[in-house]
Design a protein around this motif. Structure first.
Motif, mmCIF file in Angstrom:
data_model
loop_
_atom_site.group_PDB
_atom_site.id
_atom_site.type_symbol
_atom_site.label_atom_id
_atom_site.label_comp_id
_atom_site.label_asym_id
_atom_site.label_seq_id
_atom_site.Cartn_x
_atom_site.Cartn_y
_atom_site.Cartn_z
ATOM 1 N N PRO A 95 0.844 -1.059 -0.085
ATOM 2 C CA PRO A 95 -0.007 -0.059 0.141
ATOM 3 C C PRO A 95 0.864 1.260 -0.034
ATOM 4 C CG PRO A 95 -0.950 -1.570 1.778
ATOM 5 C CD PRO A 95 0.538 -2.196 1.136
ATOM 6 N N ALA A 96 2.091 0.999 0.345
ATOM 7 C CA ALA A 96 3.011 2.251 0.405
ATOM 8 C C ALA A 96 3.402 2.752 -1.032
ATOM 9 C CB ALA A 96 4.115 2.088 1.528
ATOM 10 N N VAL A 97 3.135 2.067 -2.040
ATOM 11 C CA VAL A 97 3.913 2.343 -3.151
ATOM 12 C C VAL A 97 3.080 3.550 -4.087
ATOM 13 C CG1 VAL A 97 4.313 1.496 -5.675
ATOM 14 C CG2 VAL A 97 4.786 0.153 -3.510
ATOM 15 N N ALA A 98 1.892 3.500 -4.033
ATOM 16 C CA ALA A 98 1.044 4.401 -4.527
ATOM 17 C C ALA A 98 0.994 5.911 -4.099
ATOM 18 C CB ALA A 98 -0.372 3.822 -4.988
ATOM 19 N N GLN A 99 1.317 6.783 -4.806
ATOM 20 C CA GLN A 99 1.215 7.990 -3.888
ATOM 21 C C GLN A 99 -0.081 8.974 -3.939
ATOM 22 O OE1 GLN A 99 4.795 9.604 -5.960
ATOM 23 N NE2 GLN A 99 6.168 8.776 -4.449
ATOM 24 N N GLU A 100 -1.038 7.997 -4.519
ATOM 25 C CA GLU A 100 -2.519 8.673 -4.399
ATOM 26 C C GLU A 100 -3.352 7.832 -4.355
ATOM 27 O OE1 GLU A 100 -3.786 10.885 -7.795
ATOM 28 O OE2 GLU A 100 -2.418 10.049 -9.262
ATOM 29 N N ASP A 101 -4.757 7.967 -3.914
ATOM 30 C CA ASP A 101 -5.732 6.657 -3.919
ATOM 31 C C ASP A 101 -5.936 6.363 -5.367
ATOM 32 O OD1 ASP A 101 -5.883 7.236 -1.411
ATOM 33 O OD2 ASP A 101 -7.443 8.599 -1.187
ATOM 34 N N LEU A 102 -5.935 5.133 -5.640
ATOM 35 C CA LEU A 102 -6.296 4.546 -6.749
ATOM 36 C C LEU A 102 -7.539 3.577 -6.634
ATOM 37 C CD1 LEU A 102 -2.932 3.602 -8.265
ATOM 38 C CD2 LEU A 102 -4.098 5.567 -8.745
ATOM 39 N N GLY A 103 -8.427 3.610 -7.785
ATOM 40 C CA GLY A 103 -9.466 2.673 -7.849
ATOM 41 C C GLY A 103 -9.161 1.587 -9.118
ATOM 42 N N PHE A 104 -9.968 0.475 -9.185
ATOM 43 C CA PHE A 104 -9.677 -0.188 -10.471
ATOM 44 C C PHE A 104 -11.092 -0.812 -10.753
ATOM 45 C CE2 PHE A 104 -9.682 -3.357 -6.714
ATOM 46 C CZ PHE A 104 -10.293 -4.244 -7.404
ATOM 47 N N LEU A 105 -10.876 -1.148 -12.058
ATOM 48 C CA LEU A 105 -11.924 -1.826 -12.627
ATOM 49 C C LEU A 105 -11.489 -3.181 -13.240
ATOM 50 C CD1 LEU A 105 -14.966 -0.402 -14.587
ATOM 51 C CD2 LEU A 105 -13.566 -2.462 -15.504
ATOM 52 N N GLU A 106 -11.726 -4.283 -12.999
ATOM 53 C CA GLU A 106 -11.200 -5.499 -13.737
ATOM 54 C C GLU A 106 -12.701 -6.309 -14.294
ATOM 55 O OE1 GLU A 106 -9.219 -9.861 -12.280
ATOM 56 O OE2 GLU A 106 -10.296 -8.739 -10.913
ATOM 57 N N PHE A 107 -12.196 -6.623 -15.477
ATOM 58 C CA PHE A 107 -13.221 -7.316 -16.397
ATOM 59 C C PHE A 107 -12.809 -8.690 -15.965
ATOM 60 C CE2 PHE A 107 -13.898 -3.578 -18.641
ATOM 61 C CZ PHE A 107 -15.369 -3.462 -18.619
ATOM 62 N N TYR A 108 -13.842 -9.535 -15.951
ATOM 63 C CA TYR A 108 -13.753 -11.147 -15.693
ATOM 64 C C TYR A 108 -15.225 -11.730 -15.957
ATOM 65 C CZ TYR A 108 -15.587 -11.091 -10.888
ATOM 66 O OH TYR A 108 -16.512 -10.992 -9.926
ATOM 67 N N GLY A 109 -15.077 -12.937 -15.835
ATOM 68 C CA GLY A 109 -16.381 -13.779 -16.018
ATOM 69 C C GLY A 109 -17.018 -14.058 -17.317
ATOM 70 N N ILE A 110 -18.318 -14.574 -17.277
ATOM 71 C CA ILE A 110 -18.833 -15.033 -18.461
ATOM 72 C C ILE A 110 -19.280 -13.894 -19.284
ATOM 73 C CG2 ILE A 110 -20.621 -16.601 -19.184
ATOM 74 C CD1 ILE A 110 -20.600 -18.013 -16.565
ATOM 75 N N PHE A 111 -20.023 -12.943 -18.760
ATOM 76 C CA PHE A 111 -20.537 -11.873 -19.615
ATOM 77 C C PHE A 111 -20.161 -10.705 -19.298
ATOM 78 C CE2 PHE A 111 -24.058 -15.097 -19.928
ATOM 79 C CZ PHE A 111 -24.075 -15.161 -21.275
ATOM 80 N N GLU A 112 -19.099 -10.351 -18.186
ATOM 81 C CA GLU A 112 -18.325 -9.309 -17.968
ATOM 82 C C GLU A 112 -19.584 -8.166 -17.471
ATOM 83 O OE1 GLU A 112 -17.500 -10.439 -21.409
ATOM 84 O OE2 GLU A 112 -16.224 -11.473 -19.918
ATOM 85 N N ASN A 113 -20.825 -8.976 -17.003
ATOM 86 C CA ASN A 113 -21.727 -8.453 -16.168
ATOM 87 C C ASN A 113 -22.542 -9.247 -15.345
ATOM 88 O OD1 ASN A 113 -23.609 -9.329 -18.104
ATOM 89 N ND2 ASN A 113 -25.036 -7.629 -17.654
ATOM 90 N N GLY A 114 -23.032 -8.789 -14.368
ATOM 91 C CA GLY A 114 -23.751 -9.813 -13.594
ATOM 92 C C GLY A 114 -24.529 -9.180 -12.322
ATOM 93 N N GLU A 115 -25.448 -10.039 -11.792
ATOM 94 C CA GLU A 115 -26.011 -9.599 -10.701
ATOM 95 C C GLU A 115 -25.424 -9.301 -9.244
ATOM 96 O OE1 GLU A 115 -30.250 -10.690 -8.225
ATOM 97 O OE2 GLU A 115 -29.214 -12.026 -9.288
ATOM 98 N N SER A 116 -24.215 -10.012 -9.195
ATOM 99 C CA SER A 116 -23.316 -9.938 -8.177
ATOM 100 C C SER A 116 -21.838 -10.301 -8.703
ATOM 101 C CB SER A 116 -23.811 -11.034 -7.043
ATOM 102 O OG SER A 116 -23.614 -12.262 -7.587
ATOM 103 N N GLY A 117 -20.966 -10.570 -7.791
ATOM 104 C CA GLY A 117 -19.672 -10.722 -8.185
ATOM 105 C C GLY A 117 -19.207 -11.705 -9.057
ATOM 106 N N ALA A 118 -20.182 -12.645 -9.364
ATOM 107 C CA ALA A 118 -20.019 -13.892 -9.924
ATOM 108 C C ALA A 118 -19.422 -13.724 -11.284
ATOM 109 C CB ALA A 118 -21.102 -14.897 -9.711
ATOM 110 N N TRP A 119 -19.912 -12.481 -11.928
ATOM 111 C CA TRP A 119 -19.732 -12.341 -13.400
ATOM 112 C C TRP A 119 -19.267 -10.994 -13.856
ATOM 113 C CZ3 TRP A 119 -25.450 -14.711 -14.303
ATOM 114 C CH2 TRP A 119 -25.434 -16.113 -14.240
#
Length: 856
Positions: free
Chosen positions: A201-225
């Protein structure tokens, strides 16, 4: 909803937006051997081409015995490298344990045939096999002047026994579940890794967010897709076989995307306890001699959407594939209204009483003609061919006699009578398929004895080009196949051991399929893809569309329309996102779903139109709302959609990523604010769809102006504009008489009618010129579609708009002329002639005389 990067705020603020393509500079001194590393900070002014305004830099470390680098964005470190590793002979070779030795390093420069000149640095590593032979791994970082960084791994000698021991068949992490057929199979770990980035956590010199695409359709009702949003590095990256590109971004919206750049079907990334690693899949049993894999980093000042578009543009340009949205009209299935029999549709495995599916579809055609619904194509789902009853795999991809009387002849009759183009569904191949030489067929297949996590399922994959040439060529010749839908991509991939273990088979499978489709003039739709399948499509010109949602079936219907996030990835890769089917009326008894109720048919159809992909009606005979369908298309069925797919606006992504609780917001209760744009010459419009808002929401002007590609909308900085430079408008019930026009100030657009589980609203933003705003066809979902508008000419007070349509179709456009105290709305029309076009004229005067001109 809170936002740190523009958009929804309890207090509205102003801020400037930085424009331009991401630029790259590197601070380094020439490296010839270990020991020559010099910190860039020691001599920052001696770097050729350095610009303080550059967005991103690669900064090399000082320690020659531990080669390292940092990714620096606007002067702040975001990522710091860790050490590479290689699996060989069943063990992980690393510099830390002394089994992967740095044997050489040096500065490199040259010219890539596709990307142009580059500079960089290479490192060569070696490890000793049990028999005393040396195996090398070459790694390199290359940077290009247009803001692209490549990370390369090459294995001149190959490597053996590289598979990690990480196969997990249990649902240990629900958000990593991939497919029922493979029992939530995951395969943590990599066979090789470079680059690797520290999760300290000490590496990044500012707050960073992320978006990771994964799963069957890359969209879903919960974290599964997926996709997954969170804070880096606090929240977990999913990684593994189902994962794809990752975006990192700060609260100002500066962003970068990192992904595989080649060998898409065998590349992967994985999160360890201390690092995030990029390399080759841990399921691979060996790396062939000469094998290579690369990853790319692309950055943007324009936010998450712009970063993904820059990344996608890079891949498409590198592999020479024109994006689907650049093709005027695209293929017929994504250009015209069609009909579907997919899962959830009225006639899915449910023909009319006393009819087979041929008779049923002929009655659909008859009804559509009577109702004035201009279907131009049909999707035939899995009910039409022969499957193995043991696991549902494909035995013979030919028409079942009980579905089409006469088999292929029956399918030919459907095409001849209706004139419809056919999209034909296919799924995973059985290891007992009739086409296999082992079953008496004529073609070679790679056969599996059982899915790695479900031995009772046994699949196979074609092993040579001649099979695909035969299969697709026969289908086109015998019954007129137009688009081949390769569905169930995830169980074919996860359920076929050889696809997981062989570094080249996955790409060969898809490339051969694509080559056959191209040879026969066919399109391909990918369905149920992992991100790796979508990225592989940049090498396959015949892949034109991909499903961005789960099926419009009963289980997922309440949320599957939410494709604003998955469309970011699909659209960036030049594909048309597909939403799947749509019911156009609320109640349709007697269908495949029983007494079905659709609570929001208008929203479902709006989403399909804004997707730029297929718009496919799922209604039963007698249940369609022809008036609603007409809002989506011209009289001949041409879909009147935007220039690019609608995607989730950046402020919603930034707000969720930094809002805590990564992966915990369920799609069925998530507010949605998406935007798309339409561009015709120098004119640009923005379309905003809001649904399920949890509270009144304001979209800032700067967020709206960030939607289009850099171009006509940006001819002056918005900070210098008057508050009245833009107008937002919509028409209640899509009736011009109910039009609302709002002058936009810097505070933006207020959204207040989309609250609750059934609420939605659709707005459009235009820029008046000479006091006149072209509002377009207010009876359509997208009133200014580039598929309708051919050209626009402004000559003093006169505005001339050339439009296309069906012969005899009347096209009515609305114009807003600024007057004292507001805008005056006026309508003008033309009738399309035999040439397929006509011209609408409007003169900005106080007179309201009709200006009609009939096309010739």
């Amino acid at each position: 909803m809170a936002s740190a990067g523009g958009g929804v705020h309890s207090k509205r603020r102003r801020g400037s937006h930085v424009l331009g393509v991401a630029l790259l500079s590197l601070a380094w001194l020439v490296l010839a051997r270990p020991g020559a590393f010099t910190s860039c900070a020691a001599a920052p002014n001696g770097v050729t081409g350095r610009r303080d305004s550059d967005l991103i830099r690669v900064v090399l470390g000082e320690d020659p015995s531990r080669p390292s680098f940092e990714i620096v964005v606007r002067g702040k470190t975001w990522l710091a490298s860790s050490q590479p590793y290689l699996r060989h002979e069943g063990t992980t070779r690393t510099p830390e344990n002394g089994t992967l030795e740095l044997v050489g390093t040096g500065a490199i420069s040259g010219a890539d045939a596709k990307l142009g000149p580059y500079d960089g640095v290479s490192w060569e590593w070696a490890t000793t096999s049990r028999d005393g032979t040396r195996v090398t791994m070459k790694t390199a970082v290359k940077w290009f002047p247009h803001g692209v960084v490549l990370f390369e791994q090459t294995f001149p000698d190959g490597a053996r026994w590289t598979q990690t021991p990480g196969l997990d068949c249990g649902p240990g992490r629900p958000e990593m579940a991939t497919c029922p057929a493979c029992a939530s199979m995951t395969w943590p770990g990599l066979a090789s890794a470079f680059p690797t980035f520290s999760r300290d956590p000490a590496v990044a010199q500012e707050d960073l967010g992320f978006l990771e695409f994964y799963g069957i359709f890359e969209n879903g009702e919960s974290g599964a897709w997926g996709p997954r949003l969170g804070e880096w590095p606090k929240d977990d990256i999913v990684g593994g076989l189902s994962s794809g590109p990752i975006a990192l971004f700060n609260k100002r919206g500066e962003a970068l995307v990192i992904s595989s750049h080649g060998s898409f079907m065998s590349a992967s990334h994985d999160q360890g306890l201390e690092t995030l690693d990029f390399g080759t899949m841990g399921s691979l049993t060996s790396l062939p001699a000469g094998f290579s894999v690369s990853h790319v980093l692309v950055a943007s000042r324009g936010g998450v959407n712009k970063a993904f578009r820059a990344w996608g543009d890079h891949l498409l340009s590198y592999y020479g594939k024109p994006p689907q949205w650049s093709k005027n009209g695209g293929d017929v299935t994504s250009s015209y209204i069609g009909y579907t029999t997919d899962n959830g549709a009225y006639y899915y495995y449910n023909p009319m009483p006393g009819e087979d599916m041929l008779g049923t579809l002929l009655k659909v055609h008859e009804y559509a003609n009577e109702a004035g619904i201009p279907y131009r194509h049909v999707l035939l789902d899995s009910w039409w061919y022969y499957k193995d009853p043991r696991d549902g795999s494909v035995v013979l991809w030919e028409a079942r006699e009980d579905a089409f009387a006469g088999g292929s002849a029956g399918m030919r009759r459907l095409v001849e009578v209706t004139g419809w183009a056919v999209t034909a569904h296919n799924r995973y191949w059985s290891n007992r398929t009739d086409y296999d030489v082992l079953s008496g067929g004529n073609f070679g297949f790679v056969n599996d004895v059982g899915c790695p996590c479900r031995p009772r399922d046994a699949y196979s994959v074609p092993s040579a080009q001649d099979f695909w040439d035969f299969l697709l060529g026969q289908a086109k010749a015998q019954w007129g196949l137009s688009t081949y839908e390769q569905d169930w991509l995830w169980p074919q991939f996860l359920g076929t051991t050889e696809l997981l273990e062989d570094a080249n088979l996955g790409s060969a499978w898809l490339l051969q399929m694509g080559a056959a489709a191209s040879a026969h003039g066919l399109g391909i739709q990918y369905c149920m893809p992992f991100p790796r399948h979508l990225m592989q499509s940049v090498e396959i010109s015949s892949v034109t569309q991909a499903r961005a949602s789960n099926d419009y079936g009963p289980r997922d219907r309440k949320w599957q329309w939410r494709i604003g996030r998955s469309s970011i990835l699909v659209d960036a890769l030049g594909l048309a996102p597909s939403k799947d089917g749509v019911y156009t009326t609320a109640v349709q008894p007697g269908g495949s779903q029983g007494h079905f109720v659709e609570l929001r048919p208008e929203l479902e159809l709006i989403v399909a139109v804004l997707s730029t992909g297929p718009v496919q009606i799922a209604d039963g005979v007698g249940f369609s709302d022809a008036g609603l369908i007409s809002r989506a298309c011209s009289e001949d069925g041409l879909i009147l959609g935007p220039s690019r797919a609608a995607t989730a606006m950046d402020f919603t992504l930034i707000g969720e990523a930094f809002g805590g609780g990564a992966g915990e917001i369920r799609a069925s209760s998530r507010p949605e604010v998406w935007a798309a744009h339409s561009e015709v010459g120098a004119e640009v419009w923005i379309h905003v769809l809001a649904a399920d808002l949890q509270q009144p929401t304001v979209v800032e002007l700067r967020d709206l102006l960030n939607v289009p590609n850099d171009g006509p909308f940006w001819d002056s900085d918005w900070e210098g504009e008057e508050d009245s430079a833009y107008v937002a408008y919509r028409a209640a019930a899509f009736d011009p008489a109910g039009a609302t026009i709002v002058e936009l100030g810097r505070d933006g657009l207020e959204l207040d009618d989309a609250s609750g589980p059934l609420g939605h609203e659709l707005w459009h933003v235009a820029r008046p010129r000479g006091g006149v705003a072209i509002l377009g066809e207010l009876s359509k979902f997208v009133p200014t579609s580039p598929r309708r508008f051919i050209s626009i000419q402004r000559q003093g007070p006169l505005t001339r708009v050339a439009v296309r349509g069906a012969q005899g179709e009347e096209v009515t456009l609305s114009f807003a002329e600024r007057r004292q105290g507001g805008y005056r709305l006026a309508e003008r029309s033309c009738v399309v002639g035999a040439s397929g076009d006509c011209e609408v004229q409007f003169t900005a005067t106080g007179a309201a005389a009709a200006q009609e001109q009939v096309g010739e």
